[in-house]
Design an enzyme around this catalytic site. Structure first.
Site, PDB file in Angstrom:
ATOM      1  N   LYS A   1       1.020  -1.225  -0.082  1.00  0.00           N
ATOM      2  CA  LYS A   1      -0.028   0.181  -0.050  1.00  0.00           C
ATOM      3  C   LYS A   1       0.884   1.251   0.167  1.00  0.00           C
ATOM      4  O   LYS A   1       1.884   1.332   0.841  1.00  0.00           O
ATOM      5  CB  LYS A   1      -0.982  -0.113   1.091  1.00  0.00           C
ATOM      6  CG  LYS A   1      -2.138  -1.084   0.882  1.00  0.00           C
ATOM      7  CD  LYS A   1      -3.159  -0.488   0.054  1.00  0.00           C
ATOM      8  CE  LYS A   1      -4.494  -1.560  -0.024  1.00  0.00           C
ATOM      9  NZ  LYS A   1      -5.160  -1.044  -0.956  1.00  0.00           N
TER      10      LYS A   1
ATOM     11  N   ASP B   1      -0.089  -0.545  -4.407  1.00  0.00           N
ATOM     12  CA  ASP B   1      -1.396   0.084  -4.694  1.00  0.00           C
ATOM     13  C   ASP B   1      -1.224   1.597  -4.250  1.00  0.00           C
ATOM     14  O   ASP B   1      -1.228   1.688  -3.104  1.00  0.00           O
ATOM     15  CB  ASP B   1      -2.304  -0.568  -4.102  1.00  0.00           C
ATOM     16  CG  ASP B   1      -3.867  -0.274  -4.308  1.00  0.00           C
ATOM     17  OD1 ASP B   1      -4.051   0.829  -5.006  1.00  0.00           O
ATOM     18  OD2 ASP B   1      -4.615  -0.862  -3.912  1.00  0.00           O
TER      19      ASP B   1
ATOM     20  N   GLU C   1      -0.994  -0.179  -8.977  1.00  0.00           N
ATOM     21  CA  GLU C   1      -2.475  -0.055  -8.959  1.00  0.00           C
ATOM     22  C   GLU C   1      -3.047   1.313  -8.578  1.00  0.00           C
ATOM     23  O   GLU C   1      -2.551   1.863  -7.608  1.00  0.00           O
ATOM     24  CB  GLU C   1      -3.041  -1.237  -7.998  1.00  0.00           C
ATOM     25  CG  GLU C   1      -4.462  -1.263  -7.822  1.00  0.00           C
ATOM     26  CD  GLU C   1      -4.838  -2.422  -6.909  1.00  0.00           C
ATOM     27  OE1 GLU C   1      -4.018  -3.505  -6.685  1.00  0.00           O
ATOM     28  OE2 GLU C   1      -5.871  -2.339  -6.417  1.00  0.00           O
TER      29      GLU C   1
ATOM     30  N   ASP D   1      -8.468   0.193 -10.571  1.00  0.00           N
ATOM     31  CA  ASP D   1      -9.260  -0.433  -9.584  1.00  0.00           C
ATOM     32  C   ASP D   1     -10.444   0.547  -9.294  1.00  0.00           C
ATOM     33  O   ASP D   1     -11.277   0.354  -9.895  1.00  0.00           O
ATOM     34  CB  ASP D   1      -8.354  -0.856  -8.197  1.00  0.00           C
ATOM     35  CG  ASP D   1      -9.049  -1.038  -7.038  1.00  0.00           C
ATOM     36  OD1 ASP D   1     -10.460  -1.289  -7.053  1.00  0.00           O
ATOM     37  OD2 ASP D   1      -8.815  -1.109  -5.862  1.00  0.00           O
TER      38      ASP D   1
ATOM     39  N   LYS E   1     -13.737  -5.830  -8.121  1.00  0.00           N
ATOM     40  CA  LYS E   1     -14.177  -6.383  -6.773  1.00  0.00           C
ATOM     41  C   LYS E   1     -15.736  -6.597  -6.919  1.00  0.00           C
ATOM     42  O   LYS E   1     -16.223  -5.699  -7.322  1.00  0.00           O
ATOM     43  CB  LYS E   1     -13.981  -5.106  -5.795  1.00  0.00           C
ATOM     44  CG  LYS E   1     -12.426  -5.348  -5.624  1.00  0.00           C
ATOM     45  CD  LYS E   1     -11.994  -3.956  -4.754  1.00  0.00           C
ATOM     46  CE  LYS E   1     -10.572  -3.629  -4.342  1.00  0.00           C
ATOM     47  NZ  LYS E   1     -10.290  -2.508  -3.920  1.00  0.00           N
TER      48      LYS E   1
HETATM   49 MG    MG Z   1      -6.622  -0.991  -4.829  1.00  0.00          MG
END
Ligand code: MG
Length: 355
Positions: A161, A189, A215, A240, A264
């Site tokens: 992250k 990400d 991402e 995303d 997702k």
């Molecule tokens: Mg993401």
């Protein structure tokens, strides 16, 4: 067959430790579990895990929306999944976590009726999924220690992250690569944390650490920026927050804005619309990944079943259930060893929820 009841319940599970991403900090997994019951004795479980910065939903809106859906869906055939999506979409725009909860429960029922595990119902390409493990944001040194620990636990792919400070992001990746060696796959990400210039600069700096994908480097709406970034870096550009449904996927394809799409279930409204995103990706020669919000085993089993079922869905970021403290409430779905998820050969999701 007809739906005769739809139960839903809010559950709250404490995380093993607070989780930090560029969009905020979370301490609990708060989610809604749904049970749809049919007149023929079949029942299915689903889950709606809202994440307001991405889907605009909260726990309370999911519960309210499900109350409306209950009124609309009682009497409908639980196998008429396209029709039920049409009913839900006509009733309310968005609210995709609530729709996902219904969709997953319908697929669970479908699997039970067909007496086959969901991954076979959806395509049956494989029954195994290799998930990455996410490293949340802390100091670069702590992140490297965390990464090393995760690799020792058997994870072969790490998702780092980032997106708060470009300098720290680069330093974190440098230390993580040093700590885990060359054989571990690393993706990053940024959760919309950078602008185009920052994204180009950071991705250039990361190329030497063999980062395979970045991402959502840019805000969700900036597909033109993502297309520019793609031309300026050798690292794959993953989308995303930009991709909720198949229309978004088509726009991204037309703008040549992504190398990989992160689907997702909570953004798409469940498995059925997620399959359409994958179809758009596949037609354009773009692989997909399945990611997750803070979801329990219920939604994770649904997502893993879709990954396993489809050849074009090559990546999985389905680790959220591992951040939660163990709970006896939800059992089954799959077995896990390191990052390897093996789906159970039980009808539907193969999940039991004590509700
Ligand atoms: Mg993401």
């Amino acid at each position: 067959m007809k739906i005769i009841d739809l139960k839903f319940e809010k559950i709250k599970i404490k995380l093993k430790k607070p989780f930090v991403v560029a969009l905020g900090t979370v301490e609990y997994c708060e989610t809604v579990i749904v049970k749809i019951i049919s007149d023929e004795g079949y029942y299915g479980f689903g889950e709606g895990a809202p994440f307001s910065p991405v889907t605009g939903e909260t726990l309370d809106t999911v519960l309210l929306t499900l109350k409306d859906f209950k009124n609309l869906l009682i009497g409908q055939d639980p196998l008429a999944i396209e029709k039920i999506h049409h009913i839900m979409d006509r009733a309310i725009i968005g609210n995709t976590a609530a729709k996902a909860a219904i969709d997953i429960a319908l697929h669970d029922i479908k699997g039970k009726v067909m007496n086959a595990p969901l991954y076979k119902i959806l395509g049956g390409f494989d029954n195994k999924v290799e998930t990455d493990m996410t490293i949340g944001i802390s100091s670069p040194k702590e992140m490297a220690e965390d990464a090393k620990e995760k690799v020792q636990l058997g994870f072969k792919i790490l998702k780092i992250k980032a997106g708060i400070s470009p300098e720290e992001d680069i330093e974190a990746i440098r230390l993580i690569r040093e700590a885990v060696g060359e054989n571990i796959r690393i993706r990053m990400d940024a959760n919309q944390g950078w602008n185009v210039n920052e994204a180009i600069r950071v991705s250039k700096a990361l190329e030497k650490y063999n980062v395979e994908a970045i991402e959502q480097a840019l805000p969700y709406w900036n597909l033109d920026g993502a297309a520019i970034l793609r031309k300026k870096t050798n690292i794959k550009v993953m989308l995303d927050e930009a991709i909720h449904n198949s229309n978004d996927a088509l726009k991204a394809v037309k703008k040549e804005a992504g190398d990989i799409l992160n689907i997702k279930l909570m953004k798409s409204g469940g498995i059925y619309p997620a399959e359409k995103i994958n179809a758009v990706g596949e037609a354009a020669g773009i692989n997909c990944m399945l990611g997750c919000m803070l979801e329990t085993r219920v939604a994770i089993t649904a997502a893993a079943s879709l990954v396993a079922a489809k050849k074009n869905i090559t990546e999985a970021d389905l680790d959220s259930f591992m951040y939660c403290q163990e709970s006896d409430l939800i059992k089954g779905g799959f077995k896990r060893e390191g990052g390897l998820i093996t789906l159970l050969d039980k009808p539907g999701l193969g999940i039991e929820v004590n509700m």
